[in-house]
Design a protein around this motif. Structure first.
Motif, PDB file in Angstrom:
ATOM      1  N   ASP A 112       0.841  -1.203   0.000  1.00  0.00           N
ATOM      2  CA  ASP A 112       0.000   0.000   0.000  1.00  0.00           C
ATOM      3  C   ASP A 112       0.875   1.251   0.000  1.00  0.00           C
ATOM      4  OD1 ASP A 112      -2.759  -1.237   0.483  1.00  0.00           O
ATOM      5  OD2 ASP A 112      -1.611  -2.059   2.150  1.00  0.00           O
ATOM      6  N   ILE A 113       1.898   1.223   0.848  1.00  0.00           N
ATOM      7  CA  ILE A 113       2.821   2.353   0.988  1.00  0.00           C
ATOM      8  C   ILE A 113       4.229   1.850   0.719  1.00  0.00           C
ATOM      9  CG2 ILE A 113       3.799   4.050   2.596  1.00  0.00           C
ATOM     10  CD1 ILE A 113       1.184   3.914   4.169  1.00  0.00           C
ATOM     11  N   TYR A 114       5.019   2.654   0.036  1.00  0.00           N
ATOM     12  CA  TYR A 114       6.438   2.326  -0.102  1.00  0.00           C
ATOM     13  C   TYR A 114       7.248   3.614  -0.180  1.00  0.00           C
ATOM     14  CZ  TYR A 114       5.662   2.734  -5.267  1.00  0.00           C
ATOM     15  OH  TYR A 114       5.343   3.144  -6.545  1.00  0.00           O
ATOM     16  N   LEU A 115       8.557   3.486  -0.065  1.00  0.00           N
ATOM     17  CA  LEU A 115       9.443   4.642  -0.088  1.00  0.00           C
ATOM     18  C   LEU A 115      10.106   4.797  -1.449  1.00  0.00           C
ATOM     19  CD1 LEU A 115      11.322   4.506   3.358  1.00  0.00           C
ATOM     20  CD2 LEU A 115       9.169   5.629   2.782  1.00  0.00           C
ATOM     21  N   ILE A 116      10.258   6.046  -1.895  1.00  0.00           N
ATOM     22  CA  ILE A 116      11.011   6.350  -3.110  1.00  0.00           C
ATOM     23  C   ILE A 116      12.052   7.413  -2.788  1.00  0.00           C
ATOM     24  CG2 ILE A 116       9.049   5.802  -4.610  1.00  0.00           C
ATOM     25  CD1 ILE A 116       8.750   8.857  -5.109  1.00  0.00           C
ATOM     26  N   LYS A 117      13.177   7.393  -3.524  1.00  0.00           N
ATOM     27  CA  LYS A 117      14.152   8.478  -3.406  1.00  0.00           C
ATOM     28  C   LYS A 117      13.539   9.740  -3.997  1.00  0.00           C
ATOM     29  CE  LYS A 117      17.871   8.466  -2.240  1.00  0.00           C
ATOM     30  NZ  LYS A 117      19.131   8.025  -2.857  1.00  0.00           N
TER      31      LYS A 117
ATOM     32  N   ASP B   2      10.462  18.312  -5.945  1.00  0.00           N
ATOM     33  CA  ASP B   2      10.701  16.883  -6.158  1.00  0.00           C
ATOM     34  C   ASP B   2       9.440  16.042  -6.182  1.00  0.00           C
ATOM     35  OD1 ASP B   2      13.471  17.146  -6.249  1.00  0.00           O
ATOM     36  OD2 ASP B   2      13.729  16.747  -4.110  1.00  0.00           O
ATOM     37  N   LEU B   3       8.466  16.353  -5.329  1.00  0.00           N
ATOM     38  CA  LEU B   3       7.378  15.411  -5.039  1.00  0.00           C
ATOM     39  C   LEU B   3       6.002  15.884  -5.462  1.00  0.00           C
ATOM     40  CD1 LEU B   3       8.490  14.235  -1.478  1.00  0.00           C
ATOM     41  CD2 LEU B   3       8.934  13.126  -3.669  1.00  0.00           C
ATOM     42  N   THR B   4       5.911  17.022  -6.144  1.00  0.00           N
ATOM     43  CA  THR B   4       4.603  17.487  -6.605  1.00  0.00           C
ATOM     44  C   THR B   4       4.649  17.835  -8.085  1.00  0.00           C
ATOM     45  OG1 THR B   4       4.852  19.898  -6.262  1.00  0.00           O
ATOM     46  CG2 THR B   4       4.293  18.551  -4.331  1.00  0.00           C
ATOM     47  N   ARG B   5       3.488  17.878  -8.670  1.00  0.00           N
ATOM     48  CA  ARG B   5       3.297  18.377 -10.029  1.00  0.00           C
ATOM     49  C   ARG B   5       2.085  19.296 -10.001  1.00  0.00           C
ATOM     50  NH1 ARG B   5       7.631  16.730 -10.033  1.00  0.00           N
ATOM     51  NH2 ARG B   5       8.557  15.038 -11.247  1.00  0.00           N
TER      52      ARG B   5
ATOM     53  N   GLY C 154       4.104  12.404  -2.751  1.00  0.00           N
ATOM     54  CA  GLY C 154       4.836  11.807  -1.644  1.00  0.00           C
ATOM     55  C   GLY C 154       5.183  12.850  -0.611  1.00  0.00           C
ATOM     56  N   LEU C 155       5.478  12.395   0.607  1.00  0.00           N
ATOM     57  CA  LEU C 155       5.925  13.289   1.664  1.00  0.00           C
ATOM     58  C   LEU C 155       7.191  12.713   2.288  1.00  0.00           C
ATOM     59  CD1 LEU C 155       2.564  14.238   3.451  1.00  0.00           C
ATOM     60  CD2 LEU C 155       3.901  15.619   1.848  1.00  0.00           C
ATOM     61  N   PRO C 156       8.168  13.575   2.588  1.00  0.00           N
ATOM     62  CA  PRO C 156       9.464  13.089   3.085  1.00  0.00           C
ATOM     63  C   PRO C 156       9.413  12.709   4.554  1.00  0.00           C
ATOM     64  CG  PRO C 156       9.475  15.468   2.988  1.00  0.00           C
ATOM     65  CD  PRO C 156       8.146  15.033   2.417  1.00  0.00           C
ATOM     66  N   ILE C 157      10.175  11.678   4.913  1.00  0.00           N
ATOM     67  CA  ILE C 157      10.272  11.282   6.318  1.00  0.00           C
ATOM     68  C   ILE C 157      11.496  11.908   6.978  1.00  0.00           C
ATOM     69  CG2 ILE C 157       8.940   9.165   6.058  1.00  0.00           C
ATOM     70  CD1 ILE C 157      11.540   7.621   5.811  1.00  0.00           C
TER      71      ILE C 157
ATOM     72  N   LYS D 265      23.663  33.176  -2.959  1.00  0.00           N
ATOM     73  CA  LYS D 265      22.861  32.297  -2.114  1.00  0.00           C
ATOM     74  C   LYS D 265      23.495  30.913  -2.116  1.00  0.00           C
ATOM     75  CE  LYS D 265      18.464  34.650  -3.084  1.00  0.00           C
ATOM     76  NZ  LYS D 265      17.075  34.487  -3.619  1.00  0.00           N
ATOM     77  N   PRO D 266      23.636  30.284  -0.944  1.00  0.00           N
ATOM     78  CA  PRO D 266      24.245  28.952  -0.915  1.00  0.00           C
ATOM     79  C   PRO D 266      23.394  27.943  -1.686  1.00  0.00           C
ATOM     80  CG  PRO D 266      23.241  29.478   1.205  1.00  0.00           C
ATOM     81  CD  PRO D 266      23.223  30.735   0.392  1.00  0.00           C
ATOM     82  N   VAL D 267      24.064  26.980  -2.293  1.00  0.00           N
ATOM     83  CA  VAL D 267      23.387  25.891  -2.998  1.00  0.00           C
ATOM     84  C   VAL D 267      23.820  24.584  -2.360  1.00  0.00           C
ATOM     85  CG1 VAL D 267      23.140  24.652  -5.181  1.00  0.00           C
ATOM     86  CG2 VAL D 267      23.255  27.155  -5.178  1.00  0.00           C
ATOM     87  N   ASN D 268      22.853  23.845  -1.829  1.00  0.00           N
ATOM     88  CA  ASN D 268      23.121  22.541  -1.242  1.00  0.00           C
ATOM     89  C   ASN D 268      22.319  21.484  -1.971  1.00  0.00           C
ATOM     90  OD1 ASN D 268      24.926  23.038   1.210  1.00  0.00           O
ATOM     91  ND2 ASN D 268      23.337  24.582   1.493  1.00  0.00           N
ATOM     92  N   TYR D 269      22.611  20.226  -1.685  1.00  0.00           N
ATOM     93  CA  TYR D 269      22.013  19.139  -2.458  1.00  0.00           C
ATOM     94  C   TYR D 269      21.133  18.275  -1.568  1.00  0.00           C
ATOM     95  CZ  TYR D 269      21.725  15.916  -6.403  1.00  0.00           C
ATOM     96  OH  TYR D 269      21.272  15.158  -7.470  1.00  0.00           O
ATOM     97  N   ALA D 270      19.909  18.056  -1.997  1.00  0.00           N
ATOM     98  CA  ALA D 270      18.936  17.290  -1.215  1.00  0.00           C
ATOM     99  C   ALA D 270      18.996  15.804  -1.556  1.00  0.00           C
ATOM    100  CB  ALA D 270      17.526  17.811  -1.480  1.00  0.00           C
ATOM    101  N   ASN D 271      18.908  14.994  -0.519  1.00  0.00           N
ATOM    102  CA  ASN D 271      18.852  13.541  -0.682  1.00  0.00           C
ATOM    103  C   ASN D 271      17.966  12.989   0.427  1.00  0.00           C
ATOM    104  OD1 ASN D 271      19.672  10.688  -0.066  1.00  0.00           O
ATOM    105  ND2 ASN D 271      20.984  11.002  -1.824  1.00  0.00           N
ATOM    106  N   TYR D 272      16.875  12.345   0.053  1.00  0.00           N
ATOM    107  CA  TYR D 272      15.966  11.833   1.073  1.00  0.00           C
ATOM    108  C   TYR D 272      15.025  10.791   0.468  1.00  0.00           C
ATOM    109  CZ  TYR D 272      12.835  15.344  -1.071  1.00  0.00           C
ATOM    110  OH  TYR D 272      12.106  16.093  -1.961  1.00  0.00           O
ATOM    111  N   TRP D 273      14.306  10.099   1.347  1.00  0.00           N
ATOM    112  CA  TRP D 273      13.279   9.147   0.939  1.00  0.00           C
ATOM    113  C   TRP D 273      11.916   9.708   1.310  1.00  0.00           C
ATOM    114  CZ3 TRP D 273      14.118   4.300  -1.428  1.00  0.00           C
ATOM    115  CH2 TRP D 273      15.464   3.910  -1.537  1.00  0.00           C
ATOM    116  N   ALA D 274      10.931   9.424   0.481  1.00  0.00           N
ATOM    117  CA  ALA D 274       9.572   9.904   0.716  1.00  0.00           C
ATOM    118  C   ALA D 274       8.599   8.730   0.679  1.00  0.00           C
ATOM    119  CB  ALA D 274       9.186  10.938  -0.331  1.00  0.00           C
ATOM    120  N   ALA D 275       7.557   8.833   1.484  1.00  0.00           N
ATOM    121  CA  ALA D 275       6.517   7.799   1.513  1.00  0.00           C
ATOM    122  C   ALA D 275       5.459   8.121   0.467  1.00  0.00           C
ATOM    123  CB  ALA D 275       5.889   7.728   2.896  1.00  0.00           C
ATOM    124  N   VAL D 276       5.066   7.104  -0.296  1.00  0.00           N
ATOM    125  CA  VAL D 276       4.082   7.260  -1.371  1.00  0.00           C
ATOM    126  C   VAL D 276       3.035   6.150  -1.258  1.00  0.00           C
ATOM    127  CG1 VAL D 276       5.749   8.338  -2.928  1.00  0.00           C
ATOM    128  CG2 VAL D 276       5.442   5.853  -2.983  1.00  0.00           C
TER     129      VAL D 276
END
Length: 460
Positions: free
Chosen positions: A103-108, A154-157, A168-171, A340-351
């Motif tokens: 039903d639910i799984y994680l995506i990068k 990352d997670l919306t359109r 999805g929403l990030p954990i 402005k600083p630029v950093n890189y995002a890396n996370y998993w989200a529940a979908v």
């Protein structure tokens, strides 16, 4: 050796996996017991089980959260299924193709283009989420506004009305930061970690010990592909920091294109690529690393590398390798004149899978999982940086926090659209290797990567 001694001798991830299996077995036992004593009709009608696939080794993180959810929603159980991260995506693809997925799984965070067709957005499953202050339903825009801007990217359109469709929403939300060896810095009277890449290269040259091409002590783990953890993420970050435009309005990559600056053009991606690979080029003054070195995290843990770039999640790996290592963490270096600083995002989200027959409940649990109280529990149990703005701000007020640097950087974290993140990583790693070996020039390598990624988009 008895069982307790064997458990003590295991790595934390191994122990967590065993505990997770024990918990799953106990849960199944209870369900079967309930089936025997109450009958199948009662089980089917009164108990709801949500299956949740998770490739992260953090079973303990969910125990308190899922227990609280079951207490609030009597008869609803979230059944977490741990998965091997190495085989996770293929196993997920096979299960969904067979109609047997969770039903639910994680995506990068970079996987949405690959997964979007298999998901159901949150927007049509909001009726059970009240806004206590106004007594109305929380809107999708309100939900996504609780997170840094990169999450919306990352997670919306957006639909035709400009409303974000939430997939999805990030954990949690991790970012790249600088790890540095305190002992080497003290030995060379380096009082502060580098805040710019210029200072980073100065320190690397000052600390390194190189005889001919033989690296005895690496100033920094940078410049190659396979033996630098997160090599592609690091390279992409430097590209974006240099001013590279990664995608056009249609999503196609344009990072190999020139950028106009007053009366001239320049190629920021080429400059970034040259800078990154200079650390592994024996002919460069920055030389300090090569493909013969051990893995960057291993080298840093062993004390043969003074600096490395890594995520908050790398702390556990370092501790497993050398819990006595004297190191600190600082913000990721930035170009000297960046506004402005630029950093890189890396996370998993529940979908939520489009196949799920319990979409409302699945999304209700994800909203609960990513709410402030649950997210705080998750952060405390895992040590991963929070994704909620409110908890990011909370981290900044703590006198001592291992994750405050990573959390702070989440606000300026960025990402870019990728048609197939797994293939994109392979393409970039191959391009790094081809430049280092002399098979390709940097312009040729970047052009080929761009062409191949855009081909993936066209065949998407």
């Amino acid at each position: 050796m008895n069982s307790i001694d064997q458990l003590k001798g295991m790595a934390p991830y191994q122990r967590n996996r065993i505990f997770a299996f024990i918990g799953i077995g106990f849960f199944v036992f209870l369900v079967i017991l309930g089936f025997i004593f109450t009958g199948s009709q009662t089980i089917q009608n009164n108990n709801v089980v949500i299956e949740f696939w998770d490739p992260l080794d953090n079973a303990i993180a969910y125990n308190e959260i899922t227990t609280l959810y079951s207490k609030i929603n009597e008869g609803t159980f979230v059944y977490r299924v741990p998965k091997d991260p190495e085989t996770y995506r293929q196993e997920l693809t096979d299960a969904l193709a067979a109609g047997e997925g969770p039903d639910i799984y994680l995506i990068k965070n970079t996987w949405l283009p690959m997964e979007e067709r298999r998901l159901v957005e949150m927007n049509n499953h909001l009726p059970e989420i009240p806004n206590s202050e106004e007594g109305i339903l929380v809107s999708p825009a309100e939900v996504i506004s609780r997170f840094p801007d990169v999450v919306r990217f990352d997670l919306t359109r957006e639909d035709s009305a400009g409303t974000p469709k939430i997939y999805g929403l990030p954990i949690y939300l991790d970012t790249l930061a600088l790890y540095y060896n305190e002992d080497y810095f003290n030995t060379h009277t380096i009082l502060e970690p580098p805040s710019t890449w210029d200072r980073f290269t100065e320190i690397s040259k000052r600390v390194r010990r190189v005889n001919d091409d033989n690296v005895e002590l690496a100033g920094a783990a940078l410049g190659t592909a396979e033996n630098v953890e997160h090599s592609v993420d690091i390279l992409n970050t430097i590209m974006m920091q240099a001013g590279t435009k990664m995608n056009d309005e249609g999503g196609f990559v344009v990072f190999d294109n020139p950028v106009q600056a007053e009366n001239s053009q320049f190629y920021p991606a080429r400059d970034a690529f040259q800078f990154y690979t200079s650390f592994s080029n024996p002919n460069s003054e920055n030389y300090t690393w090569n493909s013969e070195e051990s893995n960057s995290i291993e080298g840093f843990s062993e004390g043969t590398t003074a600096m490395m770039i890594g995520y908050a999640s790398d702390r556990d790996k370092i501790k497993e390798e050398n819990e006595h290592l004297n190191y600190s963490i600082a913000p990721l270096p930035q170009p000297a004149n960046i506004e402005k600083p630029v950093n890189y995002a890396n996370y998993w989200a529940a979908v939520v899978s489009e196949q799920s027959e319990k979409k409302d409940i699945a999304w209700d649990f994800i909203y609960f999982l990513t709410s402030e109280d649950s997210a705080r529990i998750y952060t405390e149990n895992t040590g991963y940086p929070p994704a909620l703005k409110s908890l990011i701000e909370e981290e900044q007020t703590k006198e001592v926090s291992d994750i405050s640097i990573f959390a702070q950087q989440a606000i300026s974290a960025r990402s870019w659209l990728q048609p197939n993140a797994i293939e994109v990583e392979k393409l970039f790693n191959n391009s790094i290797k081809s430049v280092i070996s002399g098979e390709s020039s940097i312009p040729e390598a970047l052009s080929e990567v761009a062409d191949r990624i855009n081909l993936l988009w066209r065949n998407f």
